[in-house]
Design a protein around this motif. Structure first.
Motif, PDB file in Angstrom:
ATOM      1  N   UNK A 134      69.983  61.195 -18.535  1.00 22.17           N
ATOM      2  CA  UNK A 134      68.976  61.643 -19.474  1.00 22.17           C
ATOM      3  C   UNK A 134      68.835  60.597 -20.559  1.00 22.17           C
ATOM      4  N   UNK A 135      67.655  60.525 -21.129  1.00 26.72           N
ATOM      5  CA  UNK A 135      67.457  59.684 -22.286  1.00 26.72           C
ATOM      6  C   UNK A 135      66.923  60.535 -23.424  1.00 26.72           C
ATOM      7  N   UNK A 136      67.711  60.619 -24.462  1.00 27.10           N
ATOM      8  CA  UNK A 136      67.303  61.344 -25.645  1.00 27.10           C
ATOM      9  C   UNK A 136      66.548  60.424 -26.583  1.00 27.10           C
ATOM     10  N   UNK A 137      65.601  60.989 -27.282  1.00 25.51           N
ATOM     11  CA  UNK A 137      64.819  60.240 -28.242  1.00 25.51           C
ATOM     12  C   UNK A 137      64.867  60.943 -29.585  1.00 25.51           C
ATOM     13  N   UNK A 138      64.911  60.163 -30.622  1.00 33.30           N
ATOM     14  CA  UNK A 138      64.886  60.687 -31.976  1.00 33.30           C
ATOM     15  C   UNK A 138      63.814  59.946 -32.748  1.00 33.30           C
ATOM     16  N   UNK A 139      62.814  60.671 -33.179  1.00 35.13           N
ATOM     17  CA  UNK A 139      61.720  60.084 -33.935  1.00 35.13           C
ATOM     18  C   UNK A 139      61.919  60.326 -35.420  1.00 35.13           C
ATOM     19  N   UNK A 140      61.797  59.279 -36.183  1.00 30.89           N
ATOM     20  CA  UNK A 140      61.882  59.389 -37.632  1.00 30.89           C
ATOM     21  C   UNK A 140      60.489  59.611 -38.201  1.00 30.89           C
ATOM     22  N   UNK A 141      60.374  60.615 -39.016  1.00 32.73           N
ATOM     23  CA  UNK A 141      59.099  60.963 -39.631  1.00 32.73           C
ATOM     24  C   UNK A 141      59.253  60.902 -41.141  1.00 32.73           C
ATOM     25  N   UNK A 142      58.379  60.161 -41.782  1.00 29.49           N
ATOM     26  CA  UNK A 142      58.385  60.106 -43.225  1.00 29.49           C
ATOM     27  C   UNK A 142      59.245  59.015 -43.829  1.00 29.49           C
ATOM     28  N   UNK A 143      59.869  58.218 -42.999  1.00 36.79           N
ATOM     29  CA  UNK A 143      60.646  57.091 -43.492  1.00 36.79           C
ATOM     30  C   UNK A 143      60.803  56.061 -42.394  1.00 36.79           C
ATOM     31  N   UNK A 144      61.093  54.861 -42.789  1.00 39.78           N
ATOM     32  CA  UNK A 144      61.335  53.765 -41.855  1.00 39.78           C
ATOM     33  C   UNK A 144      62.827  53.644 -41.631  1.00 39.78           C
ATOM     34  N   UNK A 145      63.235  53.730 -40.390  1.00 34.73           N
ATOM     35  CA  UNK A 145      64.649  53.814 -40.078  1.00 34.73           C
ATOM     36  C   UNK A 145      65.381  52.481 -40.084  1.00 34.73           C
ATOM     37  N   UNK A 146      64.673  51.398 -40.292  1.00 36.78           N
ATOM     38  CA  UNK A 146      65.275  50.074 -40.187  1.00 36.78           C
ATOM     39  C   UNK A 146      66.556  49.916 -40.995  1.00 36.78           C
ATOM     40  N   UNK A 147      66.554  50.466 -42.181  1.00 35.42           N
ATOM     41  CA  UNK A 147      67.682  50.263 -43.084  1.00 35.42           C
ATOM     42  C   UNK A 147      68.599  51.473 -43.155  1.00 35.42           C
ATOM     43  N   UNK A 148      68.527  52.307 -42.171  1.00 32.51           N
ATOM     44  CA  UNK A 148      69.370  53.487 -42.118  1.00 32.51           C
ATOM     45  C   UNK A 148      70.385  53.379 -41.000  1.00 32.51           C
ATOM     46  N   UNK A 149      71.563  53.868 -41.278  1.00 34.06           N
ATOM     47  CA  UNK A 149      72.537  54.102 -40.226  1.00 34.06           C
ATOM     48  C   UNK A 149      72.055  55.312 -39.427  1.00 34.06           C
ATOM     49  N   UNK A 150      71.992  55.160 -38.127  1.00 36.63           N
ATOM     50  CA  UNK A 150      71.533  56.232 -37.261  1.00 36.63           C
ATOM     51  C   UNK A 150      72.658  56.597 -36.298  1.00 36.63           C
ATOM     52  N   UNK A 191      59.840  49.335 -33.964  1.00 34.12           N
ATOM     53  CA  UNK A 191      58.385  49.351 -33.914  1.00 34.12           C
ATOM     54  C   UNK A 191      57.823  50.747 -33.728  1.00 34.12           C
ATOM     55  N   UNK A 192      58.540  51.572 -32.980  1.00 36.18           N
ATOM     56  CA  UNK A 192      58.137  52.955 -32.765  1.00 36.18           C
ATOM     57  C   UNK A 192      58.844  53.914 -33.706  1.00 36.18           C
ATOM     58  N   UNK A 193      59.717  53.365 -34.546  1.00 36.21           N
ATOM     59  CA  UNK A 193      60.479  54.174 -35.481  1.00 36.21           C
ATOM     60  C   UNK A 193      61.264  55.260 -34.743  1.00 36.21           C
ATOM     61  N   UNK A 194      61.899  54.849 -33.673  1.00 35.14           N
ATOM     62  CA  UNK A 194      62.653  55.764 -32.834  1.00 35.14           C
ATOM     63  C   UNK A 194      63.996  55.173 -32.468  1.00 35.14           C
ATOM     64  N   UNK A 195      64.902  56.057 -32.159  1.00 30.01           N
ATOM     65  CA  UNK A 195      66.198  55.671 -31.640  1.00 30.01           C
ATOM     66  C   UNK A 195      66.443  56.479 -30.375  1.00 30.01           C
ATOM     67  N   UNK A 196      67.159  55.881 -29.442  1.00 33.84           N
ATOM     68  CA  UNK A 196      67.378  56.503 -28.147  1.00 33.84           C
ATOM     69  C   UNK A 196      68.854  56.588 -27.830  1.00 33.84           C
ATOM     70  N   UNK A 197      69.177  57.523 -26.991  1.00 38.34           N
ATOM     71  CA  UNK A 197      70.509  57.610 -26.427  1.00 38.34           C
ATOM     72  C   UNK A 197      70.356  57.764 -24.921  1.00 38.34           C
TER      73      UNK A 197
END
Length: 122
Positions: A18-34, A74-80
């Motif tokens: 499976x591939x999980x997706x996490x979309x960030x809404x309202x902020x840019x995740x670049x500078x966040x620990x995810x 670019x998509x402001x997303x992180x995957x597992x």
């Protein structure tokens, strides 16, 4: 508003992927620990994987070699990506983001998604 939205969970057979997706809404995740956490019924919340802002990625021992976390800024997303899934991987999976978070330490994360259910069963 800041929101994290997980998706991609479901029912999969042992050994499947499976591939999980996490979309960030309202902020840019670049500078966040995810990070990805999971919680199985009757068990404590467990850190599964974490992507730090310095480019390092960490995994819980039970996931090493099977799970892979990645960012798509670019998509402001992180995957597992989860491969070779086992019944013991069954849990609700949460993504979390923190500006000054420490990988693996849940209380240091500022934002949490609502979770997506992953069930590994034949």
């Amino acid at each position: 508003q800041v929101q994290l939205v997980e998706s991609g969970g479901g029912l999969v057979q042992p050994g499947g992927s499976l591939r999980l997706s996490c979309a960030a809404v309202g902020f840019k995740m670049d500078y966040y620990v995810i990070a990805w956490f999971r919680q199985a019924p009757g068990e404590e919340r467990e850190a599964v994987s974490c992507s730090s802002t310095d480019g390092n990625t960490y995994y819980v021992d039970s996931a090493k070699g099977r799970f892979a976390m990645s960012r798509d800024n670019g998509k402001n997303r992180v995957y597992l990506q989860m491969n070779s899934l086992k019944p013991e991987d069954t849990a609700v999976y949460y993504c979390a983001a923190g500006r000054e978070a420490f990988c693996g330490v849940g209380p240091t994360f500022d934002y949490w998604g609502q979770g997506t259910q992953v069930t590994v069963s034949s």
